[in-house]
Design a protein around this motif. Structure first.
Motif, PDB file in Angstrom:
ATOM      1  N   SER A 128       4.195 -51.249  41.662  1.00 47.27           N
ATOM      2  CA  SER A 128       3.282 -50.513  40.782  1.00 47.27           C
ATOM      3  C   SER A 128       1.829 -50.859  41.106  1.00 47.27           C
ATOM      4  O   SER A 128       0.952 -49.981  41.123  1.00 47.27           O
ATOM      5  CB  SER A 128       3.581 -50.835  39.317  1.00 47.27           C
ATOM      6  N   ARG A 129       1.576 -52.131  41.364  1.00 48.58           N
ATOM      7  CA  ARG A 129       0.219 -52.561  41.687  1.00 48.58           C
ATOM      8  C   ARG A 129      -0.223 -51.988  43.034  1.00 48.58           C
ATOM      9  O   ARG A 129      -1.344 -51.462  43.163  1.00 48.58           O
ATOM     10  CB  ARG A 129       0.154 -54.091  41.709  1.00 48.58           C
ATOM     11  N   THR A 135       0.982 -49.283  44.693  1.00 44.80           N
ATOM     12  CA  THR A 135       0.847 -47.823  44.671  1.00 44.80           C
ATOM     13  C   THR A 135      -0.366 -47.380  43.859  1.00 44.80           C
ATOM     14  O   THR A 135      -0.967 -46.344  44.149  1.00 44.80           O
ATOM     15  CB  THR A 135       2.125 -47.162  44.119  1.00 44.80           C
ATOM     16  N   LYS A 136      -0.741 -48.160  42.857  1.00 52.33           N
ATOM     17  CA  LYS A 136      -1.955 -47.841  42.094  1.00 52.33           C
ATOM     18  C   LYS A 136      -3.190 -48.002  42.972  1.00 52.33           C
ATOM     19  O   LYS A 136      -4.085 -47.140  42.976  1.00 52.33           O
ATOM     20  CB  LYS A 136      -2.039 -48.741  40.865  1.00 52.33           C
ATOM     21  N   ASN A 159      -3.272 -45.240  45.550  1.00 60.03           N
ATOM     22  CA  ASN A 159      -3.257 -43.892  44.970  1.00 60.03           C
ATOM     23  C   ASN A 159      -2.011 -43.099  45.391  1.00 60.03           C
ATOM     24  O   ASN A 159      -2.081 -41.941  45.808  1.00 60.03           O
ATOM     25  CB  ASN A 159      -4.522 -43.126  45.364  1.00 60.03           C
ATOM     26  N   ASP A 200       1.742 -41.753  44.099  1.00 62.94           N
ATOM     27  CA  ASP A 200       2.545 -41.496  42.905  1.00 62.94           C
ATOM     28  C   ASP A 200       3.879 -42.219  43.013  1.00 62.94           C
ATOM     29  O   ASP A 200       4.666 -41.976  43.936  1.00 62.94           O
ATOM     30  CB  ASP A 200       2.799 -39.989  42.733  1.00 62.94           C
ATOM     31  N   SER A 225       6.742 -43.860  39.990  1.00 68.04           N
ATOM     32  CA  SER A 225       7.055 -44.223  38.602  1.00 68.04           C
ATOM     33  C   SER A 225       8.500 -44.691  38.522  1.00 68.04           C
ATOM     34  O   SER A 225       9.406 -44.031  39.038  1.00 68.04           O
ATOM     35  CB  SER A 225       6.843 -43.039  37.664  1.00 68.04           C
ATOM     36  N   SER A 263       3.591 -40.452  32.820  1.00 66.68           N
ATOM     37  CA  SER A 263       4.030 -41.839  33.004  1.00 66.68           C
ATOM     38  C   SER A 263       3.058 -42.783  32.310  1.00 66.68           C
ATOM     39  O   SER A 263       1.915 -42.435  32.021  1.00 66.68           O
ATOM     40  CB  SER A 263       4.110 -42.177  34.494  1.00 66.68           C
ATOM     41  N   GLU A 316       2.173 -47.344  31.609  1.00 66.47           N
ATOM     42  CA  GLU A 316       2.405 -48.709  32.073  1.00 66.47           C
ATOM     43  C   GLU A 316       2.997 -49.559  30.960  1.00 66.47           C
ATOM     44  O   GLU A 316       2.491 -49.571  29.839  1.00 66.47           O
ATOM     45  CB  GLU A 316       1.101 -49.351  32.564  1.00 66.47           C
ATOM     46  N   ASP A 372       2.818 -53.980  33.050  1.00 65.67           N
ATOM     47  CA  ASP A 372       2.285 -53.809  34.405  1.00 65.67           C
ATOM     48  C   ASP A 372       3.226 -53.061  35.345  1.00 65.67           C
ATOM     49  O   ASP A 372       3.049 -53.107  36.572  1.00 65.67           O
ATOM     50  CB  ASP A 372       1.917 -55.164  35.033  1.00 65.67           C
ATOM     51  N   LYS A 418       4.636 -49.206  36.113  1.00 61.08           N
ATOM     52  CA  LYS A 418       4.468 -47.794  35.801  1.00 61.08           C
ATOM     53  C   LYS A 418       5.846 -47.159  35.626  1.00 61.08           C
ATOM     54  O   LYS A 418       6.668 -47.190  36.546  1.00 61.08           O
ATOM     55  CB  LYS A 418       3.692 -47.072  36.899  1.00 61.08           C
TER      56      LYS A 418
END
Length: 337
Positions: free
Chosen positions: A227-228, A230-231, A234, A236, A238, A298, A300, A303, A305
Protein backbone atom coordinates in the motif's frame (compact mmCIF):
# COMPACT_ATOMS: atom_id res chain seq x y z
CA UNK A 1 -40.75 -32.09 -16.13
CA UNK A 2 -38.68 -30.56 -13.26
CA UNK A 3 -35.24 -29.25 -14.22
CA UNK A 4 -33.29 -31.87 -12.24
CA UNK A 5 -35.26 -34.66 -13.94
CA UNK A 6 -34.42 -33.17 -17.36
CA UNK A 7 -30.79 -32.99 -16.32
CA UNK A 8 -30.82 -36.60 -15.11
CA UNK A 9 -32.39 -37.84 -18.33
CA UNK A 10 -29.78 -36.02 -20.44
CA UNK A 11 -26.90 -37.54 -18.43
CA UNK A 12 -28.39 -40.92 -17.54
CA UNK A 13 -26.31 -43.07 -19.91
CA UNK A 14 -23.12 -41.19 -19.13
CA UNK A 15 -23.72 -41.69 -15.40
CA UNK A 16 -24.60 -45.37 -15.74
CA UNK A 17 -21.32 -46.02 -17.59
CA UNK A 18 -19.07 -43.92 -15.37
CA UNK A 19 -20.61 -44.89 -12.01
CA UNK A 20 -21.55 -48.48 -12.94
CA UNK A 21 -25.10 -47.90 -11.76
CA UNK A 22 -27.50 -50.81 -11.52
CA UNK A 23 -30.82 -50.94 -13.33
CA UNK A 24 -32.52 -49.93 -10.07
CA UNK A 25 -30.63 -46.64 -9.72
CA UNK A 26 -32.98 -43.67 -9.64
CA UNK A 27 -33.09 -39.93 -9.13
CA UNK A 28 -34.17 -38.49 -5.77
CA UNK A 29 -35.74 -35.26 -7.10
CA UNK A 30 -36.73 -33.82 -3.71
CA UNK A 31 -33.51 -34.67 -1.90
CA UNK A 32 -32.44 -31.83 0.42
CA UNK A 33 -29.25 -31.28 2.39
CA UNK A 34 -30.04 -29.22 5.45
CA UNK A 35 -29.49 -28.31 9.06
CA UNK A 36 -31.26 -25.83 11.34
CA UNK A 37 -30.43 -22.85 9.12
CA UNK A 38 -29.45 -24.17 5.67
CA UNK A 39 -31.56 -25.97 3.05
CA UNK A 40 -29.65 -26.91 -0.10
CA UNK A 41 -30.58 -28.95 -3.13
CA UNK A 42 -27.79 -30.50 -5.23
CA UNK A 43 -28.13 -30.59 -8.99
CA UNK A 44 -28.59 -34.37 -8.82
CA UNK A 45 -29.01 -36.92 -6.04
CA UNK A 46 -29.03 -40.51 -7.26
CA UNK A 47 -29.80 -43.53 -5.11
CA UNK A 48 -28.63 -47.04 -5.99
CA UNK A 49 -29.38 -49.54 -3.23
CA UNK A 50 -27.37 -48.25 -0.23
CA UNK A 51 -25.25 -45.88 -2.33
CA UNK A 52 -26.11 -42.24 -2.84
CA UNK A 53 -24.37 -39.99 -5.37
CA UNK A 54 -24.44 -36.25 -4.69
CA UNK A 55 -23.65 -34.44 -7.93
CA UNK A 56 -23.05 -30.89 -9.11
CA UNK A 57 -22.97 -30.14 -12.86
CA UNK A 58 -20.79 -27.21 -13.93
CA UNK A 59 -19.29 -25.93 -17.16
CA UNK A 60 -15.93 -25.49 -15.46
CA UNK A 61 -14.42 -27.05 -12.35
CA UNK A 62 -13.72 -24.29 -9.82
CA UNK A 63 -12.75 -23.82 -6.18
CA UNK A 64 -16.28 -22.54 -5.56
CA UNK A 65 -17.95 -25.70 -6.91
CA UNK A 66 -15.57 -27.78 -4.78
CA UNK A 67 -16.52 -25.66 -1.77
CA UNK A 68 -20.22 -26.27 -2.43
CA UNK A 69 -19.68 -30.04 -2.49
CA UNK A 70 -17.60 -29.74 0.68
CA UNK A 71 -20.55 -28.01 2.33
CA UNK A 72 -22.78 -30.92 1.28
CA UNK A 73 -20.24 -33.36 2.77
CA UNK A 74 -20.07 -31.43 6.02
CA UNK A 75 -23.85 -31.38 6.46
CA UNK A 76 -24.36 -34.99 5.41
CA UNK A 77 -21.60 -36.19 7.77
CA UNK A 78 -23.87 -35.19 10.65
CA UNK A 79 -26.51 -37.67 9.52
CA UNK A 80 -26.77 -41.22 10.75
CA UNK A 81 -28.34 -43.31 8.01
CA UNK A 82 -27.65 -46.49 6.08
CA UNK A 83 -26.28 -44.85 2.94
CA UNK A 84 -22.76 -44.57 1.61
CA UNK A 85 -22.25 -41.21 -0.05
CA UNK A 86 -20.08 -40.36 -3.00
CA UNK A 87 -19.53 -36.75 -4.08
CA UNK A 88 -19.08 -35.86 -7.74
CA UNK A 89 -18.64 -32.82 -9.97
CA UNK A 90 -19.45 -33.24 -13.66
CA UNK A 91 -17.89 -30.60 -15.92
CA UNK A 92 -16.65 -29.84 -19.40
CA UNK A 93 -13.39 -28.15 -18.41
CA UNK A 94 -10.96 -28.60 -15.53
CA UNK A 95 -7.42 -27.63 -14.58
CA UNK A 96 -4.73 -29.58 -12.67
CA UNK A 97 -4.85 -27.37 -9.57
CA UNK A 98 -8.62 -27.67 -9.12
CA UNK A 99 -8.48 -31.40 -9.86
CA UNK A 100 -5.84 -31.83 -7.15
CA UNK A 101 -7.94 -29.86 -4.65
CA UNK A 102 -11.02 -31.95 -5.47
CA UNK A 103 -9.08 -35.19 -5.09
CA UNK A 104 -7.70 -34.07 -1.73
CA UNK A 105 -11.25 -33.27 -0.61
CA UNK A 106 -12.53 -36.71 -1.62
CA UNK A 107 -14.54 -35.42 -4.57
CA UNK A 108 -14.60 -37.23 -7.91
CA UNK A 109 -14.43 -35.17 -11.11
CA UNK A 110 -16.07 -36.57 -14.25
CA UNK A 111 -15.33 -34.81 -17.53
CA UNK A 112 -17.99 -34.85 -20.20
CA UNK A 113 -16.49 -36.09 -23.48
CA UNK A 114 -15.98 -33.68 -26.40
CA UNK A 115 -19.12 -33.11 -28.42
CA UNK A 116 -21.49 -33.72 -25.53
CA UNK A 117 -23.69 -30.68 -24.99
CA UNK A 118 -23.54 -29.26 -21.48
CA UNK A 119 -27.04 -29.40 -20.00
CA UNK A 120 -28.48 -26.18 -18.58
CA UNK A 121 -28.83 -26.23 -14.80
CA UNK A 122 -31.66 -23.76 -14.31
CA UNK A 123 -32.21 -24.77 -10.69
CA UNK A 124 -28.84 -23.28 -9.82
CA UNK A 125 -29.73 -19.80 -11.09
CA UNK A 126 -30.87 -17.78 -8.10
CA UNK A 127 -31.39 -14.40 -9.68
CA UNK A 128 -34.40 -14.98 -11.96
CA UNK A 129 -33.10 -13.03 -14.95
CA UNK A 130 -31.19 -10.32 -13.06
CA UNK A 131 -27.61 -10.49 -11.83
CA UNK A 132 -27.56 -9.74 -8.14
CA UNK A 133 -23.81 -9.14 -8.33
CA UNK A 134 -23.93 -6.51 -11.10
CA UNK A 135 -22.80 -3.05 -10.00
CA UNK A 136 -26.29 -1.51 -9.78
CA UNK A 137 -28.03 -4.53 -8.30
CA UNK A 138 -25.32 -5.00 -5.67
CA UNK A 139 -25.65 -1.31 -4.72
CA UNK A 140 -29.34 -1.97 -4.04
CA UNK A 141 -28.68 -5.17 -2.06
CA UNK A 142 -25.77 -3.79 -0.04
CA UNK A 143 -27.88 -0.75 0.88
CA UNK A 144 -30.63 -3.06 2.10
CA UNK A 145 -28.09 -5.04 4.13
CA UNK A 146 -26.74 -1.88 5.73
CA UNK A 147 -30.17 -0.38 6.54
CA UNK A 148 -31.63 -3.76 7.60
CA UNK A 149 -35.08 -2.56 6.51
CA UNK A 150 -35.89 -0.02 3.80
CA UNK A 151 -38.23 0.91 0.96
CA UNK A 152 -37.45 0.71 -2.74
CA UNK A 153 -37.68 4.49 -3.09
CA UNK A 154 -35.32 5.12 -0.16
CA UNK A 155 -32.76 2.72 -1.62
CA UNK A 156 -33.08 4.28 -5.07
CA UNK A 157 -32.46 7.79 -3.74
CA UNK A 158 -29.61 6.80 -1.45
CA UNK A 159 -27.69 4.72 -4.00
CA UNK A 160 -28.50 6.89 -7.06
CA UNK A 161 -29.90 3.86 -8.82
CA UNK A 162 -33.05 4.34 -10.89
CA UNK A 163 -36.33 3.40 -9.25
CA UNK A 164 -37.03 0.96 -12.08
CA UNK A 165 -33.77 -0.95 -11.54
CA UNK A 166 -34.18 -0.89 -7.77
CA UNK A 167 -37.70 -2.27 -8.16
CA UNK A 168 -36.50 -4.99 -10.54
CA UNK A 169 -33.75 -6.07 -8.13
CA UNK A 170 -36.04 -6.13 -5.10
CA UNK A 171 -38.70 -8.02 -7.06
CA UNK A 172 -36.12 -10.69 -7.94
CA UNK A 173 -35.12 -10.98 -4.28
CA UNK A 174 -38.76 -11.36 -3.27
CA UNK A 175 -39.54 -13.93 -5.96
CA UNK A 176 -36.55 -16.06 -4.89
CA UNK A 177 -37.53 -15.97 -1.21
CA UNK A 178 -34.38 -14.02 -0.33
CA UNK A 179 -36.28 -10.92 0.80
CA UNK A 180 -39.68 -10.35 2.38
CA UNK A 181 -42.08 -7.46 2.88
CA UNK A 182 -42.82 -6.00 6.31
CA UNK A 183 -45.63 -3.53 5.79
CA UNK A 184 -44.23 -1.19 3.11
CA UNK A 185 -40.59 -2.05 3.80
CA UNK A 186 -38.23 -4.75 2.51
CA UNK A 187 -35.93 -6.96 4.59
CA UNK A 188 -33.48 -9.73 3.71
CA UNK A 189 -35.14 -12.89 5.01
CA UNK A 190 -32.77 -15.64 3.83
CA UNK A 191 -29.14 -14.57 4.14
CA UNK A 192 -27.75 -18.02 3.37
CA UNK A 193 -29.61 -18.16 0.07
CA UNK A 194 -28.33 -14.72 -0.89
CA UNK A 195 -24.72 -15.59 -0.08
CA UNK A 196 -24.96 -18.92 -1.91
CA UNK A 197 -26.33 -17.05 -4.92
CA UNK A 198 -23.41 -14.62 -4.86
CA UNK A 199 -20.88 -17.47 -4.72
CA UNK A 200 -22.57 -19.15 -7.70
CA UNK A 201 -23.07 -16.02 -9.78
CA UNK A 202 -19.71 -14.28 -9.21
CA UNK A 203 -17.00 -16.69 -8.02
CA UNK A 204 -14.27 -14.37 -6.82
CA UNK A 205 -11.47 -16.67 -7.98
CA UNK A 206 -12.60 -16.18 -11.59
CA UNK A 207 -10.98 -12.73 -11.36
CA UNK A 208 -7.58 -14.14 -10.33
CA UNK A 209 -4.74 -13.14 -12.64
CA UNK A 210 -1.37 -13.67 -10.92
CA UNK A 211 0.38 -14.68 -7.72
CA UNK A 212 3.70 -13.44 -6.35
CA UNK A 213 5.63 -14.20 -3.16
CA UNK A 214 7.34 -11.48 -1.15
CA UNK A 215 9.60 -11.43 1.86
CA UNK A 216 7.54 -10.45 4.88
CA UNK A 217 6.45 -11.42 8.37
CA UNK A 218 2.72 -11.59 7.67
CA UNK A 219 0.04 -10.86 5.09
CA UNK A 220 -0.87 -7.69 6.99
CA UNK A 221 2.72 -6.34 6.98
CA UNK A 222 3.04 -7.18 3.30
CA UNK A 223 -0.26 -5.46 2.48
CA UNK A 224 0.86 -2.37 4.38
CA UNK A 225 4.18 -2.36 2.53
CA UNK A 226 2.54 -2.71 -0.89
CA UNK A 227 0.00 0.00 0.00
CA UNK A 228 2.84 2.37 0.84
CA UNK A 229 4.77 1.58 -2.34
CA UNK A 230 1.75 1.86 -4.66
CA UNK A 231 0.73 5.15 -3.04
CA UNK A 232 4.18 6.63 -3.68
CA UNK A 233 4.25 5.30 -7.25
CA UNK A 234 0.63 6.38 -7.94
CA UNK A 235 -0.45 2.83 -8.80
CA UNK A 236 -4.04 1.72 -8.19
CA UNK A 237 -4.00 -1.20 -5.75
CA UNK A 238 -6.66 -2.04 -3.16
CA UNK A 239 -6.77 -5.07 -0.88
CA UNK A 240 -9.91 -7.15 -0.61
CA UNK A 241 -11.31 -10.56 0.36
CA UNK A 242 -9.80 -12.01 3.55
CA UNK A 243 -7.31 -9.14 3.88
CA UNK A 244 -9.94 -6.38 3.88
CA UNK A 245 -12.51 -8.44 5.80
CA UNK A 246 -10.01 -9.10 8.57
CA UNK A 247 -9.30 -5.38 8.91
CA UNK A 248 -12.97 -4.39 8.82
CA UNK A 249 -14.11 -6.98 11.36
CA UNK A 250 -11.06 -7.71 13.49
CA UNK A 251 -11.61 -11.39 12.65
CA UNK A 252 -8.43 -13.44 12.59
CA UNK A 253 -7.85 -14.64 9.03
CA UNK A 254 -5.05 -16.61 7.40
CA UNK A 255 -1.80 -14.69 7.82
CA UNK A 256 0.17 -16.13 4.92
CA UNK A 257 -1.79 -14.68 1.97
CA UNK A 258 -2.88 -11.18 0.94
CA UNK A 259 -5.54 -10.46 -1.71
CA UNK A 260 -5.49 -7.34 -3.88
CA UNK A 261 -7.05 -5.78 -6.96
CA UNK A 262 -4.77 -4.27 -9.60
CA UNK A 263 -5.14 -3.14 -13.18
CA UNK A 264 -3.48 -5.51 -15.62
CA UNK A 265 -1.21 -2.81 -17.05
CA UNK A 266 0.18 -1.97 -13.58
CA UNK A 267 1.15 -5.48 -12.47
CA UNK A 268 4.42 -5.65 -14.41
CA UNK A 269 5.46 -2.25 -13.11
CA UNK A 270 4.79 -3.25 -9.50
CA UNK A 271 6.75 -6.48 -9.93
CA UNK A 272 9.72 -4.49 -11.26
CA UNK A 273 9.57 -2.15 -8.27
CA UNK A 274 9.35 -5.09 -5.82
CA UNK A 275 11.88 -7.28 -7.66
CA UNK A 276 14.34 -7.34 -4.77
CA UNK A 277 11.60 -8.49 -2.38
CA UNK A 278 10.34 -11.35 -4.55
CA UNK A 279 11.23 -14.81 -3.27
CA UNK A 280 10.21 -18.42 -3.74
CA UNK A 281 9.29 -18.71 -0.08
CA UNK A 282 7.38 -15.91 1.61
CA UNK A 283 4.00 -14.22 1.92
CA UNK A 284 1.73 -14.98 -1.01
CA UNK A 285 0.08 -12.02 -2.73
CA UNK A 286 -2.81 -13.00 -4.99
CA UNK A 287 -3.74 -10.38 -7.59
CA UNK A 288 -7.17 -9.97 -9.18
CA UNK A 289 -8.48 -7.94 -12.12
CA UNK A 290 -11.44 -5.75 -11.14
CA UNK A 291 -14.70 -6.19 -13.06
CA UNK A 292 -15.89 -2.73 -11.92
CA UNK A 293 -14.46 0.42 -10.34
CA UNK A 294 -13.16 -0.74 -6.97
CA UNK A 295 -10.59 2.01 -6.43
CA UNK A 296 -12.64 5.24 -6.22
CA UNK A 297 -14.26 4.44 -2.87
CA UNK A 298 -11.31 2.57 -1.34
CA UNK A 299 -10.06 3.71 2.05
CA UNK A 300 -7.11 3.20 4.37
CA UNK A 301 -7.37 0.98 7.45
CA UNK A 302 -4.26 0.64 9.59
CA UNK A 303 -2.15 1.91 6.65
CA UNK A 304 -3.58 -0.68 4.26
CA UNK A 305 -5.63 0.50 1.29
CA UNK A 306 -8.79 -1.63 1.16
CA UNK A 307 -11.89 -1.70 -1.01
CA UNK A 308 -15.22 -0.52 0.39
CA UNK A 309 -17.19 -2.67 2.87
CA UNK A 310 -19.75 -3.49 0.16
CA UNK A 311 -17.07 -4.65 -2.28
CA UNK A 312 -15.35 -6.62 0.47
CA UNK A 313 -18.58 -8.45 1.33
CA UNK A 314 -19.22 -9.21 -2.35
CA UNK A 315 -15.72 -10.62 -2.78
CA UNK A 316 -15.55 -12.63 0.43
CA UNK A 317 -18.99 -14.13 -0.23
CA UNK A 318 -17.70 -15.04 -3.69
CA UNK A 319 -15.16 -17.33 -2.02
CA UNK A 320 -18.01 -19.71 -1.18
CA UNK A 321 -18.14 -22.13 1.73
CA UNK A 322 -14.44 -21.78 2.52
CA UNK A 323 -15.05 -18.22 3.73
CA UNK A 324 -18.32 -18.78 5.54
CA UNK A 325 -17.08 -17.71 9.01
CA UNK A 326 -15.56 -14.40 7.97
CA UNK A 327 -18.48 -13.74 5.59
CA UNK A 328 -20.90 -14.16 8.49
CA UNK A 329 -18.78 -11.76 10.55
CA UNK A 330 -18.89 -9.18 7.73
CA UNK A 331 -22.67 -9.51 7.51
CA UNK A 332 -23.08 -9.14 11.27
CA UNK A 333 -20.95 -5.97 11.36
CA UNK A 334 -21.95 -4.57 7.99
CA UNK A 335 -24.45 -1.99 9.23
CA UNK A 336 -21.78 -0.39 11.41
CA UNK A 337 -19.05 -0.25 8.75
Amino acid sequence: MPENEKLYESLKEFLRQKLHLSANAHLKPEFLIKDDTIRLKPDLAIEDSTDRYIIEVKKKLSIVSISVINLYKDLISKRSDKYRYRYIIICKVSAPLEEAVAKAAGIDVLLLPPGVKMPEVDAAKPSAGIKFTSKKSWAVISSLLKEKMSSIRQISLKEHVSYGWSHKTISALLSQGIAARKDDLIVISDMNKLLNGIAWERPFENLFIREIKLRGKSAFDTARYISRVTKIENIDCSFTSYTAAGLYTGYSVRGDTAYAYMKNQDIGRLIDILSEDITNDGVTVRLYLPDRDVFSDSKELEDVKVVSPGQTLLDIAGQGYSSKDVTKMMVDKYAAL
